[in-house]
Design an enzyme around this catalytic site. Structure first.
Site, PDB file in Angstrom:
ATOM      1  N   HIS A  44       0.838  -1.209   0.000  1.00  0.00           N
ATOM      2  CA  HIS A  44       0.000   0.000   0.000  1.00  0.00           C
ATOM      3  C   HIS A  44       0.872   1.258   0.000  1.00  0.00           C
ATOM      4  O   HIS A  44       0.627   2.199  -0.760  1.00  0.00           O
ATOM      5  CB  HIS A  44      -0.921  -0.017   1.226  1.00  0.00           C
ATOM      6  CG  HIS A  44      -1.734   1.225   1.412  1.00  0.00           C
ATOM      7  ND1 HIS A  44      -3.027   1.341   0.954  1.00  0.00           N
ATOM      8  CD2 HIS A  44      -1.438   2.403   2.004  1.00  0.00           C
ATOM      9  CE1 HIS A  44      -3.494   2.535   1.259  1.00  0.00           C
ATOM     10  NE2 HIS A  44      -2.545   3.207   1.907  1.00  0.00           N
ATOM     11  N   GLU A  45       1.897   1.260   0.844  1.00  0.00           N
ATOM     12  CA  GLU A  45       2.790   2.425   0.911  1.00  0.00           C
ATOM     13  C   GLU A  45       3.599   2.570  -0.381  1.00  0.00           C
ATOM     14  O   GLU A  45       3.805   3.688  -0.869  1.00  0.00           O
ATOM     15  CB  GLU A  45       3.720   2.301   2.117  1.00  0.00           C
ATOM     16  CG  GLU A  45       3.010   2.287   3.462  1.00  0.00           C
ATOM     17  CD  GLU A  45       2.173   3.528   3.700  1.00  0.00           C
ATOM     18  OE1 GLU A  45       2.613   4.631   3.324  1.00  0.00           O
ATOM     19  OE2 GLU A  45       1.067   3.397   4.254  1.00  0.00           O
TER      20      GLU A  45
ATOM     21  N   HIS B 248       1.495   4.240  -2.900  1.00  0.00           N
ATOM     22  CA  HIS B 248       1.476   5.701  -2.755  1.00  0.00           C
ATOM     23  C   HIS B 248       2.672   6.332  -3.466  1.00  0.00           C
ATOM     24  O   HIS B 248       2.533   7.337  -4.168  1.00  0.00           O
ATOM     25  CB  HIS B 248       1.518   6.071  -1.276  1.00  0.00           C
ATOM     26  CG  HIS B 248       0.175   6.097  -0.616  1.00  0.00           C
ATOM     27  ND1 HIS B 248      -0.897   6.799  -1.106  1.00  0.00           N
ATOM     28  CD2 HIS B 248      -0.263   5.497   0.529  1.00  0.00           C
ATOM     29  CE1 HIS B 248      -1.941   6.649  -0.303  1.00  0.00           C
ATOM     30  NE2 HIS B 248      -1.578   5.860   0.690  1.00  0.00           N
TER      31      HIS B 248
ATOM     32  N   GLU C 277      -6.063   7.148  -1.271  1.00  0.00           N
ATOM     33  CA  GLU C 277      -6.039   5.949  -0.430  1.00  0.00           C
ATOM     34  C   GLU C 277      -6.647   4.759  -1.166  1.00  0.00           C
ATOM     35  O   GLU C 277      -6.114   3.645  -1.128  1.00  0.00           O
ATOM     36  CB  GLU C 277      -6.788   6.201   0.879  1.00  0.00           C
ATOM     37  CG  GLU C 277      -6.072   7.119   1.849  1.00  0.00           C
ATOM     38  CD  GLU C 277      -4.707   6.600   2.241  1.00  0.00           C
ATOM     39  OE1 GLU C 277      -4.566   5.374   2.430  1.00  0.00           O
ATOM     40  OE2 GLU C 277      -3.767   7.409   2.362  1.00  0.00           O
TER      41      GLU C 277
END
Length: 321
Positions: free
Chosen positions: A180-181, A184, A240
């Site tokens: 997930h990071e 980003h 997100e």
């Protein structure tokens, strides 16, 4: 209507940019007006004093002085914003250490996971650090010495996960959070968020010198920061969901991220009861969970993260595709 498609993300970015641009213009205008009015008050007193001495400066001197007051104030204001952003980045990283320096907790697989995920999306491998807190945390931020607003994409932000996160999640879910990071970073979210963030910091800077809200600067600062928080949140919520989709693409396992989100959302005893950092402008860090404020109380247009159910619904739909 959910803006989660590429076109929707663009619309969110445009809306956030419009709100943030208006807030930045408003903040600069407040500073300029206060500085010029202050200069006029000074010159009024100076004119009275000069009436007693044989010195009579040309009339055009005063407007030049007022302009200089405005320029000096804008320079000070810009510097104050820069200091605030760097101070927050420093606070986000001050306790974080490389995984190899973390005792007791097994971290040997973390660096290899970050390396593999970064190579999958073709980005420079970000640095990984571990915060010793027992609160489950995962966020990505720049270093204090990095430029405030970056113009290129060849940068290496820092991913910070906490000891509490490592101890809470099994390995597959921890990798999903790291993905997930990485999502980003691959989506350029941190740089874009900084652009949206600066006007928020500018508005909050107007409120920091005084404790009360009885002067014009304080009142304007609170109003502008409220509006700016809406811009930050509109942008953040879409990013997100995009990072969640990126994590599923990288891991091929939507169930792992869904399980991690549910597990972390249910970790009430270790969740922070107050803001992780002092202000919402801590979007200096992109977080997997809404640690910018109490998730149960900061809702609606000011929420930085979509509701958990919305994220789980998207992950379920990705699992059936």
């Amino acid at each position: 209507m959910r803006f989660t498609t590429p076109a929707g993300l663009t619309l969110r970015a445009a809306l956030a940019a419009s709100i943030s641009g208006a807030v930045l213009a408003g903040s600069l205008t407040v500073v300029l007006i206060i500085a010029v009015v202050g200069g006029m008050i000074i010159t009024a007193y100076a004119s009275d004093l000069l009436g007693y001495v044989p010195i009579h400066p040309p009339r055009h001197v005063w407007p030049i002085f007022w302009s200089l007051c405005g320029l000096v104030a804008l320079g000070w204001f810009t510097r104050a914003i820069e200091r605030a952003v760097r101070a927050e980045r420093r606070a986000l990283l001050e306790r974080a250490v490389p995984p190899s320096e973390v005792a007791v907790v097994e971290t040997s697989h973390l660096d290899s996971a970050v390396d593999r995920l970064a190579r999958q999306v073709g980005i420079p491998v970000p640095e990984l650090r571990v915060d010793p807190t027992a609160t489950p945390l995962a966020y990505t931020t720049y270093r204090p010495t990095d430029p405030i607003v970056r113009v290129g994409r060849d940068d290496t932000p820092v991913i910070v996960i906490s000891r509490g996160l490592i101890e809470t999640l099994p390995q597959s879910e921890l990798v999903a959070v790291l993905a997930h990071e990485i999502g980003h970073i691959a989506n350029d979210d941190l740089r874009l968020m900084t652009l949206v963030l600066v006007p928020f910091v500018a508005a909050e800077t107007l409120t920091e010198d005084e404790g009360a809200t009885t002067n014009v600067s304080e009142i304007c600062g609170h109003l502008l920061s409220f509006v700016a928080s809406i811009g930050v949140s509109v942008f953040s919520r879409g990013r997100e969901l995009a990072a969640d989709r990126a994590a599923v693409t990288l891991t091929g396992d939507p169930g792992a991220l869904a399980a991690a989100l549910e597990r972390l959302d249910g970790a009430e005893p270790t969740k922070p009861t107050a803001d992780l950092r002092e202000h919402t402008r801590s979007a200096n860090a992109i977080n997997v969970l809404p640690t910018l404020g109490p998730a149960k109380t900061v809702a609606g247009v000011r929420s930085t993260h979509p509701p958990l159910e919305t994220r789980l619904e998207q992950l379920r739909s990705l699992a059936t595709d």
